[in-house]
Design an enzyme around this catalytic site. Sequence first.
Site, PDB file in Angstrom:
ATOM      1  CB  CYS A 135      41.417  43.420  47.775  1.00 30.43           C
ATOM      2  SG  CYS A 135      40.194  44.112  46.660  1.00 30.43           S
TER       3      CYS A 135
ATOM      4  CD  GLU B 188      37.729  31.629  24.295  1.00 26.70           C
ATOM      5  OE1 GLU B 188      36.861  32.453  24.591  1.00 26.70           O
ATOM      6  OE2 GLU B 188      38.608  31.261  25.100  1.00 26.70           O
TER       7      GLU B 188
HETATM    8 FE1  SF4 Z   1      41.141  43.965  44.477  1.00 24.83          FE
HETATM    9 FE2  SF4 Z   1      42.344  45.377  42.590  1.00 24.83          FE
HETATM   10 FE3  SF4 Z   1      42.971  42.843  42.890  1.00 24.83          FE
HETATM   11 FE4  SF4 Z   1      40.627  43.465  41.904  1.00 24.83          FE
HETATM   12  S1  SF4 Z   1      42.603  43.881  40.965  1.00 24.83           S
HETATM   13  S2  SF4 Z   1      41.013  41.948  43.510  1.00 24.83           S
HETATM   14  S3  SF4 Z   1      40.175  45.333  43.027  1.00 24.83           S
HETATM   15  S4  SF4 Z   1      43.309  44.455  44.379  1.00 24.83           S
END
Ligand code: SF4
Length: 508
Positions: A237, A74
Amino acid sequence: MTLLMLCCCALSFSAGTTRRRGSCRGGLWLRQNQTSTSGHTEVGRCFLVFTFTAADTIYLKFSLLFFLLVWVSEIMLQQTQVATVIDYYNKWMKRWPTVQDLAAATLEEVNQMWAGLGYYSRGKRLHEGAQKVVSELRGQMPRTVNSLLKQLPGVGRYTAGAIGSIALGQVTGAVDGNLIRVLCRLRAIGADSTSPAVTEALWSLANTLVDPERPGDFNQAMMELGARVCTPKGPLCSQCPVQSHCHSHRKVHVKQEANSRKLLGKLDKKPSVLPDIEDCMNSGTCPLCPSEPWDDELGVQNFPRKPAKKPPRVERTLTCVVIRAGEEGEDEYLLTQRLNKGLLAGMWEFPSLLQEEKSSEMKQKKALCAEISKKLGTRLTDSLLQHVGEVVHIFSHIHQTYVVHSVRLKDGDSQTQTENAQWLSKSALQGAAVSTGVKKIVKLCDSVHGQKDETTKASTSEYLFLKMYLTLKMTVPTADSACIIHVCCSRSGWKKTKDRWRQESSDL
Ligand code: SF4
């Protein structure tokens, strides 16, 4: 071997029951269940008691080792990528496999091992922490996040959370850069992510979300999500496992839907069912709401928002590479040690002087020369210092330019030296506790001196060629010029002439 077998036995004994937190907790399970030996014969009971005691010892050693592994990793991973750390980490753990080994090392050895990894105070603090554990805590590691924070130097809120959850099973979040990005996007937090309000909100969110059964695994999974899926640029996403919970992802869709309606001339008659972050009831006063307008092109990358970076401080440092001929025939360099605190604490460097704006370079060169003379106990004049070039090195907050000079000492000039100064051969210097900046300076000197050597070699062979050519021409005036040139080139080694001769031999 026996201990190992007992350990396996102890762990397999616990395997069928409760191992929610991984095999390393097997010993703990045994400790909690020592009363379950009823019904065994006296011999069997003795064996089991011995087994438990041995398992306890093994558990203790194993948990200490695990703690150290997590602690070192860490600290090394602060501000540094995994790929860079791996090599350093393996070497470090091989050399200091226990906290006692690390405590017994010298700061010099620690700096040497850390050389090249940057942010050198981390190694120093790790070393101080190990010494504290051995001398003040009698070899016992802190057992809670709070005691980690209070007792281990160099351990901040994130590191305490990470070590606490991974090594100690403490139910706590661990908010690092990855978590900041993921959580800001998940909750569409658009205010400055370094502001106290956002920081507290993110920690509170992380502490609420963390899995109480497997806090370490959960925190590492979140970090991995940030490192591999929800990346700073080009987040994936469509592959994200938490997409359905993500406010910023939804916000992108709401905006896209509104834009396409506008494009088709269908102005919204009924508003979208999806909430918009800008509809926050406290908009204007909410400390988490975006401080800047939404940028369609950025999409989810509108989050997190960071304050404009302060430009790094610009510094110029006059440095001198002092060289002498070593006893083994290899050149040696004079290195001086920096103070034990501040930037590059305790590291070795070439004699240097931070340039002041008000003072001229000439004056400072004289001052540096006086400093070197003091270190060597001899008198050097600044006219001996040859300008080599400049090296730029970027620290996190300093844009450093080293103005490099060099001087080669005569035999009598290098006999004495003061404390905090040493002579190192080039090979020893590569493995010493020196920063990347020093290594860059060595590289510059090598390339400049290498070029000079080539030029010297070329001019020597040219001189030999001419001398031989004239002698031969005067001794045997009737000899064929092409033949003389050929002979002279071969003997003098003046390659340039050889090449030229090849081209021009037909004219001769
Ligand atoms: Fe996309 Fe939201 Fe997942 Fe990040 S947390 S990859 S912004 S869907």
